[in-house]
Design a protein around this motif. Structure first.
Motif, PDB file in Angstrom:
ATOM      1  N   SER A  64      -9.681   3.827   3.607  1.00  0.00           N
ATOM      2  CA  SER A  64      -9.524   3.440   2.207  1.00  0.00           C
ATOM      3  C   SER A  64     -10.340   4.115   1.458  1.00  0.00           C
ATOM      4  CB  SER A  64      -9.318   1.899   2.049  1.00  0.00           C
ATOM      5  OG  SER A  64     -10.622   1.522   2.330  1.00  0.00           O
ATOM      6  N   THR A  75       1.027  11.506   4.006  1.00  0.00           N
ATOM      7  CA  THR A  75       0.283  10.876   2.975  1.00  0.00           C
ATOM      8  C   THR A  75      -0.254   9.535   3.117  1.00  0.00           C
ATOM      9  OG1 THR A  75       2.511  11.814   1.958  1.00  0.00           O
ATOM     10  CG2 THR A  75       1.441   9.995   0.691  1.00  0.00           C
ATOM     11  N   THR A  77      -1.529   6.191   0.924  1.00  0.00           N
ATOM     12  CA  THR A  77      -1.606   5.633  -0.343  1.00  0.00           C
ATOM     13  C   THR A  77      -2.124   4.199  -0.254  1.00  0.00           C
ATOM     14  OG1 THR A  77       0.731   4.411   0.139  1.00  0.00           O
ATOM     15  CG2 THR A  77       0.559   6.660  -1.324  1.00  0.00           C
ATOM     16  N   GLN A  78      -2.714   3.631  -1.111  1.00  0.00           N
ATOM     17  CA  GLN A  78      -3.447   2.337  -1.074  1.00  0.00           C
ATOM     18  C   GLN A  78      -2.751   1.307  -2.066  1.00  0.00           C
ATOM     19  OE1 GLN A  78      -7.632   2.501  -0.731  1.00  0.00           O
ATOM     20  NE2 GLN A  78      -8.003   0.455  -1.471  1.00  0.00           N
ATOM     21  N   THR A  79      -2.197   0.335  -1.617  1.00  0.00           N
ATOM     22  CA  THR A  79      -1.488  -0.688  -2.433  1.00  0.00           C
ATOM     23  C   THR A  79      -2.066  -1.752  -2.091  1.00  0.00           C
ATOM     24  OG1 THR A  79       0.621   0.745  -2.116  1.00  0.00           O
ATOM     25  CG2 THR A  79       0.758  -1.528  -2.926  1.00  0.00           C
ATOM     26  N   GLY A  80      -2.550  -2.433  -3.186  1.00  0.00           N
ATOM     27  CA  GLY A  80      -3.029  -3.776  -3.028  1.00  0.00           C
ATOM     28  C   GLY A  80      -4.236  -3.629  -2.075  1.00  0.00           C
ATOM     29  N   ASP A  81      -4.100  -4.634  -0.797  1.00  0.00           N
ATOM     30  CA  ASP A  81      -5.088  -4.849   0.187  1.00  0.00           C
ATOM     31  C   ASP A  81      -4.668  -4.070   1.381  1.00  0.00           C
ATOM     32  OD1 ASP A  81      -2.869  -6.257   0.923  1.00  0.00           O
ATOM     33  OD2 ASP A  81      -4.073  -8.098   1.514  1.00  0.00           O
ATOM     34  N   ARG A  82      -3.591  -2.926   1.253  1.00  0.00           N
ATOM     35  CA  ARG A  82      -3.135  -2.243   2.407  1.00  0.00           C
ATOM     36  C   ARG A  82      -3.348  -0.856   2.184  1.00  0.00           C
ATOM     37  NH1 ARG A  82      -1.359  -5.906   5.528  1.00  0.00           N
ATOM     38  NH2 ARG A  82       0.033  -4.796   6.623  1.00  0.00           N
ATOM     39  N   ILE A  84      -1.388   2.568   3.714  1.00  0.00           N
ATOM     40  CA  ILE A  84      -0.102   3.033   4.099  1.00  0.00           C
ATOM     41  C   ILE A  84       0.048   4.670   4.389  1.00  0.00           C
ATOM     42  CG2 ILE A  84       2.532   3.134   3.730  1.00  0.00           C
ATOM     43  CD1 ILE A  84       2.059   0.930   1.672  1.00  0.00           C
ATOM     44  N   SER A  86       2.146   7.617   6.003  1.00  0.00           N
ATOM     45  CA  SER A  86       3.493   7.945   6.055  1.00  0.00           C
ATOM     46  C   SER A  86       3.684   9.321   6.389  1.00  0.00           C
ATOM     47  CB  SER A  86       4.247   7.833   4.519  1.00  0.00           C
ATOM     48  OG  SER A  86       4.107   6.546   4.024  1.00  0.00           O
ATOM     49  N   ASP A 146       6.305   4.691   8.179  1.00  0.00           N
ATOM     50  CA  ASP A 146       5.173   4.145   7.284  1.00  0.00           C
ATOM     51  C   ASP A 146       4.622   3.092   8.117  1.00  0.00           C
ATOM     52  OD1 ASP A 146       5.938   5.478   4.849  1.00  0.00           O
ATOM     53  OD2 ASP A 146       7.848   3.974   4.810  1.00  0.00           O
ATOM     54  N   GLU A 148       1.553   0.338   7.586  1.00  0.00           N
ATOM     55  CA  GLU A 148       0.695  -0.426   6.603  1.00  0.00           C
ATOM     56  C   GLU A 148      -0.346  -0.983   7.350  1.00  0.00           C
ATOM     57  OE1 GLU A 148       2.654  -3.328   4.494  1.00  0.00           O
ATOM     58  OE2 GLU A 148       4.279  -1.875   4.039  1.00  0.00           O
TER      59      GLU A 148
END
Length: 169
Positions: A64, A75, A77-82, A84, A86, A146, A148
């Motif tokens: 992260s 790819t 990505t960082q969304t909130g507390d995760r 991902i 892909s 994906d 997570e």
């Protein structure tokens, strides 16, 4: 009447630094005249290995806060507390003595509920779920995976199996 391909996923994640390489191991198995092959998608992560029986989908380093080095065509990505990760890959059902059509089921074993594996947006569970509708035997299909991972995960491996089964129609 089904063929099974098991993926062994070894994931490493960290909240602040890059972690060791992430790889997905592929072991095709033959059953009832059907076999599942996995190959690289043009826009997917590289596959390593010298035989169809020993293939590894290399996802690179996952971390992260912009750290880590994902493999080409992965790819992050960082969304909130995760986090991902892909990528795409190709599944193909072939038949030595089976013609017609087959669909592909997917499931996951040994996963901590904090992690989520999706194939084409479908979350996998321990119960097999259709991830590819019926298609002619010999037809290839591109799929998106994906993974997570909670950001709070320490830099330790996550071991789990993603299993694909080919069922003749």
């Amino acid at each position: 009447m089904k063929s099974i391909v098991a993926f062994l996923i070894v994931l490493f994640a960290s909240t602040a630094h890059a972690a060791p390489a992430t790889r997905l191991r592929v072991i095709p198995q033959l059953a009832s005249g059907l076999t599942i092959e996995i190959t690289e998608a043009p826009s997917g992560a590289p596959l390593l290995g010298v035989t169809p029986q020993q293939r590894v989908l290399d996802l690179g380093l996952l971390a992260s806060f912009g750290a880590g080095t994902p493999a080409p065509n992965v790819t992050i990505t960082q969304t909130g507390d995760r986090i991902i990760a892909s990528t795409e890959f190709v599944l193909k059902v072939t038949g030595t003595s089976v013609t017609g059509s087959a669909h592909i089921l997917g499931s996951v074993t040994g996963i901590d509920p904090a992690y989520v594996i999706r194939i084409d947006g479908i979350p996998l569970t321990s119960a097999p779920i259709v991830v590819r509708p019926p298609a002619a035997v010999g037809t290839s299909s591109i799929h998106r995976m994906d993974i997570e991972i909670p950001i709070a995960t320490p830099a330790t491996p996550l071991l789990l199996n993603v299993v694909f089964q080919a069922i003749p129609d």
